[in-house]
Each structure stands twice: as structure tokens, then as C-alpha cells.
Design a protein around this motif. Structure first.
Motif, mmCIF file in Angstrom:
data_model
loop_
_atom_site.group_PDB
_atom_site.id
_atom_site.type_symbol
_atom_site.label_atom_id
_atom_site.label_comp_id
_atom_site.label_asym_id
_atom_site.label_seq_id
_atom_site.Cartn_x
_atom_site.Cartn_y
_atom_site.Cartn_z
ATOM 1 N N ALA A 2 0.829 -1.200 0.000
ATOM 2 C CA ALA A 2 0.000 0.000 0.000
ATOM 3 C C ALA A 2 0.864 1.251 0.000
ATOM 4 C CB ALA A 2 -0.918 0.008 1.215
ATOM 5 N N LYS A 3 0.312 2.319 -0.514
ATOM 6 C CA LYS A 3 1.061 3.571 -0.526
ATOM 7 C C LYS A 3 1.096 4.211 0.853
ATOM 8 C CE LYS A 3 1.810 7.690 -3.305
ATOM 9 N NZ LYS A 3 1.412 8.435 -4.513
ATOM 10 N N VAL A 4 -0.018 4.121 1.606
ATOM 11 C CA VAL A 4 -0.119 4.728 2.931
ATOM 12 C C VAL A 4 -0.562 3.676 3.942
ATOM 13 C CG1 VAL A 4 -1.214 6.497 4.352
ATOM 14 C CG2 VAL A 4 -0.746 6.956 1.941
ATOM 15 N N SER A 5 0.109 3.639 5.077
ATOM 16 C CA SER A 5 -0.316 2.804 6.196
ATOM 17 C C SER A 5 -0.989 3.697 7.230
ATOM 18 C CB SER A 5 0.884 2.092 6.830
ATOM 19 O OG SER A 5 1.468 1.181 5.931
ATOM 20 N N VAL A 6 -2.247 3.401 7.531
ATOM 21 C CA VAL A 6 -3.022 4.149 8.527
ATOM 22 C C VAL A 6 -3.054 3.318 9.802
ATOM 23 C CG1 VAL A 6 -5.214 5.260 9.061
ATOM 24 C CG2 VAL A 6 -4.440 5.112 6.674
ATOM 25 N N ILE A 7 -2.434 3.810 10.862
ATOM 26 C CA ILE A 7 -2.326 3.069 12.118
ATOM 27 C C ILE A 7 -3.354 3.602 13.109
ATOM 28 C CG2 ILE A 7 -0.814 2.525 14.071
ATOM 29 C CD1 ILE A 7 1.548 2.784 12.083
ATOM 30 N N ASP A 57 -10.789 -5.854 2.553
ATOM 31 C CA ASP A 57 -9.471 -6.469 2.426
ATOM 32 C C ASP A 57 -8.334 -5.552 2.876
ATOM 33 O OD1 ASP A 57 -10.655 -8.738 1.419
ATOM 34 O OD2 ASP A 57 -10.323 -8.195 -0.693
ATOM 35 N N PHE A 58 -8.560 -4.251 2.852
ATOM 36 C CA PHE A 58 -7.476 -3.320 3.188
ATOM 37 C C PHE A 58 -7.319 -3.114 4.693
ATOM 38 C CE2 PHE A 58 -11.298 -0.783 2.534
ATOM 39 C CZ PHE A 58 -11.310 0.064 3.634
ATOM 40 N N ILE A 59 -8.183 -3.756 5.493
ATOM 41 C CA ILE A 59 -8.117 -3.621 6.945
ATOM 42 C C ILE A 59 -7.500 -4.874 7.560
ATOM 43 C CG2 ILE A 59 -9.425 -3.365 9.086
ATOM 44 C CD1 ILE A 59 -11.483 -1.740 7.603
ATOM 45 N N THR A 60 -6.501 -4.669 8.405
ATOM 46 C CA THR A 60 -5.871 -5.740 9.172
ATOM 47 C C THR A 60 -6.096 -5.474 10.654
ATOM 48 O OG1 THR A 60 -4.134 -6.095 7.520
ATOM 49 C CG2 THR A 60 -3.686 -6.869 9.754
ATOM 50 N N SER A 78 5.370 -1.559 13.424
ATOM 51 C CA SER A 78 6.129 -2.769 13.108
ATOM 52 C C SER A 78 5.489 -3.583 11.988
ATOM 53 C CB SER A 78 6.267 -3.640 14.366
ATOM 54 O OG SER A 78 5.030 -4.232 14.723
ATOM 55 N N ARG A 79 4.194 -3.370 11.749
ATOM 56 C CA ARG A 79 3.484 -4.124 10.718
ATOM 57 C C ARG A 79 3.214 -3.315 9.453
ATOM 58 N NH1 ARG A 79 0.605 -8.561 12.920
ATOM 59 N NH2 ARG A 79 -0.280 -8.801 10.822
ATOM 60 N N ALA A 80 3.523 -2.027 9.488
ATOM 61 C CA ALA A 80 3.204 -1.153 8.357
ATOM 62 C C ALA A 80 4.047 -1.507 7.135
ATOM 63 C CB ALA A 80 3.432 0.303 8.751
ATOM 64 N N THR A 81 3.413 -1.491 5.970
ATOM 65 C CA THR A 81 4.109 -1.783 4.718
ATOM 66 C C THR A 81 4.113 -0.603 3.760
ATOM 67 O OG1 THR A 81 2.134 -2.627 3.580
ATOM 68 C CG2 THR A 81 3.393 -4.203 4.913
ATOM 69 N N GLY A 82 3.435 0.480 4.107
ATOM 70 C CA GLY A 82 3.287 1.600 3.191
ATOM 71 C C GLY A 82 4.543 2.435 3.043
ATOM 72 N N ASP A 83 4.582 3.194 1.970
ATOM 73 C CA ASP A 83 5.665 4.164 1.762
ATOM 74 C C ASP A 83 5.509 5.360 2.701
ATOM 75 O OD1 ASP A 83 6.805 2.731 -0.433
ATOM 76 O OD2 ASP A 83 5.165 3.479 -1.682
ATOM 77 N N ALA A 175 0.678 13.603 16.428
ATOM 78 C CA ALA A 175 1.124 12.662 15.402
ATOM 79 C C ALA A 175 0.065 12.481 14.319
ATOM 80 C CB ALA A 175 1.443 11.311 16.035
ATOM 81 N N CYS A 176 -1.194 12.778 14.647
ATOM 82 C CA CYS A 176 -2.309 12.366 13.786
ATOM 83 C C CYS A 176 -2.590 13.287 12.601
ATOM 84 C CB CYS A 176 -3.573 12.222 14.626
ATOM 85 S SG CYS A 176 -3.520 10.839 15.786
ATOM 86 N N ASN A 177 -2.256 14.550 12.663
ATOM 87 C CA ASN A 177 -2.570 15.443 11.541
ATOM 88 C C ASN A 177 -1.361 15.594 10.622
ATOM 89 O OD1 ASN A 177 -1.104 17.064 13.428
ATOM 90 N ND2 ASN A 177 -1.903 18.910 12.455
ATOM 91 N N LYS A 178 -0.693 14.497 10.374
ATOM 92 C CA LYS A 178 0.533 14.538 9.580
ATOM 93 C C LYS A 178 0.649 13.285 8.715
ATOM 94 C CE LYS A 178 2.932 17.145 13.215
ATOM 95 N NZ LYS A 178 1.705 17.405 13.988
ATOM 96 N N LEU A 179 1.321 13.436 7.593
ATOM 97 C CA LEU A 179 1.740 12.315 6.764
ATOM 98 C C LEU A 179 3.262 12.263 6.804
ATOM 99 C CD1 LEU A 179 -0.607 12.749 3.684
ATOM 100 C CD2 LEU A 179 -0.360 10.611 4.954
ATOM 101 N N PHE A 180 3.810 11.097 7.095
ATOM 102 C CA PHE A 180 5.260 10.938 7.214
ATOM 103 C C PHE A 180 5.771 9.959 6.156
ATOM 104 C CE2 PHE A 180 3.449 11.417 11.474
ATOM 105 C CZ PHE A 180 4.229 12.407 12.060
ATOM 106 N N ARG A 181 6.957 10.203 5.653
ATOM 107 C CA ARG A 181 7.632 9.144 4.918
ATOM 108 C C ARG A 181 7.962 8.016 5.893
ATOM 109 N NH1 ARG A 181 8.899 10.061 -0.220
ATOM 110 N NH2 ARG A 181 9.132 12.237 -0.910
ATOM 111 N N ARG A 182 7.753 6.782 5.452
ATOM 112 C CA ARG A 182 8.051 5.642 6.333
ATOM 113 C C ARG A 182 9.514 5.631 6.740
ATOM 114 N NH1 ARG A 182 8.914 2.900 9.765
ATOM 115 N NH2 ARG A 182 8.233 0.789 10.265
#
Length: 237
Positions: A2-7, A57-60, A78-83, A175-182
């Protein structure tokens, strides 16, 4: 991948969780994964998480013994796969297309490490206010990155971190109102057992940043919920 991991850490928010998840389904952008970390909920949130994961399917879902907000976020990291990484608290919600509209800044400015977007603080309370940002970016020049100064405690500083201090960025150290590079996170984690863990973590992340950008697009809705961590501060060890 995925492009974005939402935790999304989840703990005893049965009344609010569906609203949070509905705000995700309202997005037209779809290249993301959602990681629900059920942090030992006892109010039925575990069943809600499982049901949503079975339907999308996109929810774990990860179920774990209670470790607190930091522990749940660290599990998600630790489980995130997004960029890219973003965080969403399970009693809050995200504005439509907030992620889609702000991801484009990473394409426009390839050296950006983080984008910070507006947040409506303390929604549905007398303290409610909209915190918006003037469109701006701060970056480290190649020469500055080779010759970083040190701050008052002797840690490496940079134009990004100094600007954040001078502009009182610590007043919206979410932390929540931001997008970070992984890649920005590396081995960085949230401190277990601490309240206001964002204040401990975000400054460190910013020290690793080469360029950050404030934007006026999108909106994060921060709910003022009785019993939430922000309403029940406790002394730190």
C-alpha cells in the motif's frame, strides 16, 4: 504494498469506532492499508474490528494485551508496509480526501519528509477551534545537513527543528494530523508508559527531517471525549 499505512490504536471506544471507520470509507483515495490495533479492549471493540476486517481487504486487525497508546502505535509501525505513515485515533475522524490531497505534495516536492495539515481541535466542546497552517516549507540545504549545529542540550539541530521551535510547533505536537515518509521513522518508536507521547516523539522525528511542509488542505477532527488520555493527565515517571 500500500502507498499509505493508517495506524489506528483501539481501546474501549465502541461508541466512536464506527464513526472513525466510516470516515475512512468516505475517502475516494484507496491506495492505503488500515492497521487496527485492538489494545485489549473489553467493550466489544474487538468484535467490531474483526467484522470490519472481514468485510474490507485493506483492513488488518491485531489483537494484543493492553500496552497503552504508545505500545499500540508501535505495534502498528512494526506491521506497516506503506511508503507513508499516518496515525488516526479511534475516537477521531479524518476529512474526506485529506490523505489523497496531501500526498501530492510528496510528488511536487520530492525531498519532503512530512506534511502537516489542519486539525479541528476539541470538537464538540467549548474549546473547539480550527488550527490551520500557512502554506510553507522548511528545508535543510546540502551544506547545512553536513554541518548541523547543536541545541542547548547538545543534540543535533537543523533549520527544520529550529523553525519548529520558533514557530511554537510544540503547541500542535500531534502525530495524527501529519503524513510521514516511512523511512523517516527508521527505528523510532513511541515511549511506552508515557502520556502525551507525541511530545516525546515528534521532536525526535523532526530532527531526522530534511524538509517539512505545512498545508491548508484537508482536515483532522480531534474529538473532545470525556475519559480520553488528553482529558485525564497523570504524572510521568
Amino acid at each position: 504494498m500500500a502507498k499509505v499505512s493508517v495506524i489506528i490504536p483501539v481501546y474501549n471506544v465502541e461508541k466512536y469506532l464506527r464513526i472513525c471507520l466510516d470516515s475512512i470509507l468516505a475517502q475516494t483515495f484507496s491506495d492505503f492499508e488500515v492497521i487496527l490495533v485492538d489494545d485489549g479492549s473489553t467493550d466489544g471493540c474487538d468484535a467490531i474490528c474483526d467484522r470490519w476486517a472481514s468485510q474490507h481487504d485493506f483492513i488488518t486487525v491485531i489483537h494484543q494485551a493492553n500496552m497503552g497508546l504508545s505500545g499500540a502505535r508501535n505495534t502498528g509501525l512494526s506491521r506497516a508496509t506503506g511508503d507513508f505513515i499516518t496515525f488516526l485515533d479511534s475516537d477521531d475522524r479524518i476529512g474526506v480526501n485529506t490523505w489523497r490531497d496531501n500526498l501530492r505534495f510528496f510528488d511536487i516536492y520530492p525531498d519532503i519528509d512530512m506534511v502537516e495539515f489542519p486539525i479541528r481541535e476539541y470538537e464538540n466542546s467549548p474549546r473547539e477551534r480550527l488550527l490551520a497552517f500557512d502554506p510553507k516549507s522548511v528545508r535543510i540545504s546540502s551544506s547545512a545537513s553536513r554541518t548541523k549545529s547543536t541545541d542547548k542540550v547538545g543534540k543535533p539541530s537543523s533549520p527544520v527543528y529550529v523553525d519548529w521551535l520558533l514557530s511554537k510547533g510544540y503547541e500542535h505536537c500531534y502525530a495524527c494530523n501529519k503524513l510521514f515518509r516511512r523511512s523517516l521513522w527508521g527505528q523510532t518508536t513511541f515511549p511506552p508508559g508515557k502520556y502525551y507521547e507525541d511530545i516525546f516523539t515528534i521532536p525526535y522525528v523532526l530532527r531526522q527531517s530534511h524538509r517539512i511542509k505545512g498545508v491548508s488542505h484537508g482536515l483532522y477532527y480531534y474529538c473532545d471525549r470525556h475519559g480520553s488520555i488528553s482529558r485525564t493527565p497523570k504524572p510521568q515517571a
